[in-house]
Design an enzyme around this catalytic site. Structure first.
Site, PDB file in Angstrom:
ATOM      1  CG  ASP A  83       6.967  -3.090 -11.647  1.00 41.80           C
ATOM      2  OD1 ASP A  83       7.462  -2.076 -11.116  1.00 41.80           O
ATOM      3  OD2 ASP A  83       5.888  -3.586 -11.294  1.00 41.80           O
TER       4      ASP A  83
ATOM      5  CE1 TYR B 172      -6.019   5.410 -10.263  1.00 51.38           C
ATOM      6  CE2 TYR B 172      -8.102   5.852  -9.170  1.00 51.38           C
ATOM      7  CZ  TYR B 172      -7.230   4.960  -9.754  1.00 51.38           C
ATOM      8  OH  TYR B 172      -7.563   3.635  -9.842  1.00 51.38           O
TER       9      TYR B 172
ATOM     10  CE  LYS C 220      -6.350   3.418 -13.510  1.00 55.14           C
ATOM     11  NZ  LYS C 220      -5.294   2.591 -14.099  1.00 55.14           N
TER      12      LYS C 220
ATOM     13  CB  SER D 193     -10.540   2.249 -11.276  1.00 54.89           C
ATOM     14  OG  SER D 193     -11.162   2.647 -10.084  1.00 54.89           O
TER      15      SER D 193
ATOM     16  CG  ASN E 162     -12.742  -0.735  -3.012  1.00 53.73           C
ATOM     17  OD1 ASN E 162     -13.573  -0.371  -3.848  1.00 53.73           O
ATOM     18  ND2 ASN E 162     -12.172   0.112  -2.178  1.00 53.73           N
TER      19      ASN E 162
ATOM     20  CE  LYS F  24      -2.620   1.572  -4.866  1.00 55.22           C
ATOM     21  NZ  LYS F  24      -3.296   0.738  -3.966  1.00 55.22           N
TER      22      LYS F  24
ATOM     23  N   GLY G 211       3.712  -5.399  -9.053  1.00 52.76           N
ATOM     24  CA  GLY G 211       2.788  -4.741  -8.128  1.00 52.76           C
ATOM     25  C   GLY G 211       1.788  -5.716  -7.521  1.00 52.76           C
TER      26      GLY G 211
ATOM     27  CG  ASN H  72      -5.699   1.708  -1.082  1.00 56.06           C
ATOM     28  OD1 ASN H  72      -4.655   1.634  -1.712  1.00 56.06           O
ATOM     29  ND2 ASN H  72      -6.762   2.318  -1.564  1.00 56.06           N
TER      30      ASN H  72
ATOM     31  CG  ASP I 201     -13.824   8.377   0.633  1.00 53.24           C
ATOM     32  OD1 ASP I 201     -13.183   7.831  -0.283  1.00 53.24           O
ATOM     33  OD2 ASP I 201     -13.490   8.306   1.838  1.00 53.24           O
TER      34      ASP I 201
END
Ligand code: UD1
Length: 341
Positions: free
Chosen positions: A32, A151, A155, A126, A181, A86, A11, A201, A299
């Site tokens: 993976d 999501y 975490k 994250s 980020n 993600k 990734g 993104n 957001d």
């Protein structure tokens, strides 16, 4: 050579970390299933490092498959666990996918590690665990159970699993890295981000718009209480982020077990969405058509990292800045265009 199992190693962040592992003398073993990545990441790693990395196409939820990898590569020095889904929006629509893939796979991984006596793990977390922090910049001791999406909640739960295990296993060492980020690409342009379908993104959307693949970038809201009305984030170059994983592995060696320590990984500086777009245009000299749209659900307004702990304890800090990241992201995008003919 010390072998490190890197789940999600094909990734975006995983592939860059494999490059840094090789440079530091470790041998990455990539696990993976390529559901969200491509085999050519391994070719890219080979071009940069001069070594074809070991890779297994296995789902981390496949306990038998994971067993075989650990057995084949014993003794395994440690694990860096990137493999996870993600996409915030998708997690709201399909939470079970996230609970199964992100939480379920960590439980399996930890069980396999325990059976093979592997005691070191670096976990991809994250800044989403902070939600919208009250005070900025956000430190590792800020309230951290505020995720606002399934999501994000995975975490929070995965971090807690590792904390609980470190209480139960006196030999376990875990480092939780909270990414802000991550953007950019390797300066060689051999590896970078490969989003599937329409990117969610910001930076991949910007590069695809600059390349003419997308007509226009929609900026999600310009009425936020920030200097220019757009969201503020802490954009970190993926190569800086990758280096931190190797430093975390090295740092662990010097710490007593049990250990479960959390670090923020960001630049310590916030930039707005508009600043990112303007900087991209400035450094690359290509236009990015954009318009303002409504806010995106979920957001946070602004978030950037306090990185003093990573600096003081890991001895890590960023060497690259937003301009470097946006230049490298564009170089990578142009390489993709060339490869596609
Ligand atoms: C989110 C998560 C983060 C996660 C990351 C992985 C939160 C708060 N953050 O980061 O934890 O690791 O996704 O995918 O849940 N934007 C636009 N137009 C676009 C795309 C993005 O204006 O087409 C804006 C967004 O509204 C945001 C900024 O760009 O303000 C950055 O967005 P993005 O790259 O998606 O990252 P985050 O949402 O910050």
């Amino acid at each position: 050579m010390k072998k490190v199992i890197v789940t999600g190693g094909a990734g975006f962040i995983g592939s860059h970390t494999c490059v840094e592992l090789v440079a530091a003398g470790y041998e990455p073993v990539i696990v993976d299933d390529l559901r969200n990545s491509e085999e050519r990441a391994l070719e890219g790693i080979a071009k940069i490092t001069g070594r074809v990395p070991l890779g297994y196409r296995i789902d981390c939820n496949d306990e038998g498959g994971m067993e075989r990898v650990f057995a084949e590569h014993a003794p395994v020095h440690g694990v860096i666990h990137f493999a996870a889904d993600k996409a915030v929006g998708e997690s709201v629509a399909d939470p079970l996918k996230y609970y199964h893939n992100n939480i379920g796979s960590l439980a399996i991984l930890l069980r396999v590690m325990a059976r093979h006596g592997v005691k070191r793990i670096v976990f991809s977390s994250s800044c989403t665990v902070y939600g919208q922090p009250e005070k900025m910049p956000v430190t590792e001791t800020s309230p951290d159970r505020n995720a606002s999406s399934p999501y994000g909640y995975t975490k929070v739960v995965c971090e807690q699993m590792l904390r609980d295990l470190s209480h139960a296993d006196p030999l376990l060492k875990a480092v939780l890295l909270r990414y802000f980020n991550p953007i950019g690409a390797h300066p060689s342009a051999h590896i970078g981000e490969l989003p599937r379908g329409v990117p969610t993104n910001l930076v991949p959307y910007v590069t695809q718009t600059a390349a003419g693949q997308r007509e226009v970038l929609t900026i999600n809201g310009n009425d936020y209480p920030t200097p220019d009305g757009t969201n503020v984030r802490d954009y970190i170059h993926v190569v800086d982020l990758a280096r931190a994983h190797v430093m975390a592995l090295d740092w662990m060696e010097k710490q007593a077990a049990p250990l479960c320590e959390v670090f923020n990984l960001g630049t310590g500086k916030g930039n707005s969405v508009l600043e990112v777009v303007k900087t991209f245009v400035e450094v690359n000299g290509v236009p990015v058509p954009h318009r303002f749209g409504p806010r995106r659900a979920g957001d946070v307004v602004s978030i950037w990292a306090d990185v003093r702990k990573s600096r003081d304890e890991l001895g890590w800090s960023c060497k690259l800045d937003l301009k470097d990241a946006l230049r490298d992201a564009w170089r990578w995008q142009k390489g993709l265009e060339r490869a596609a003919g």
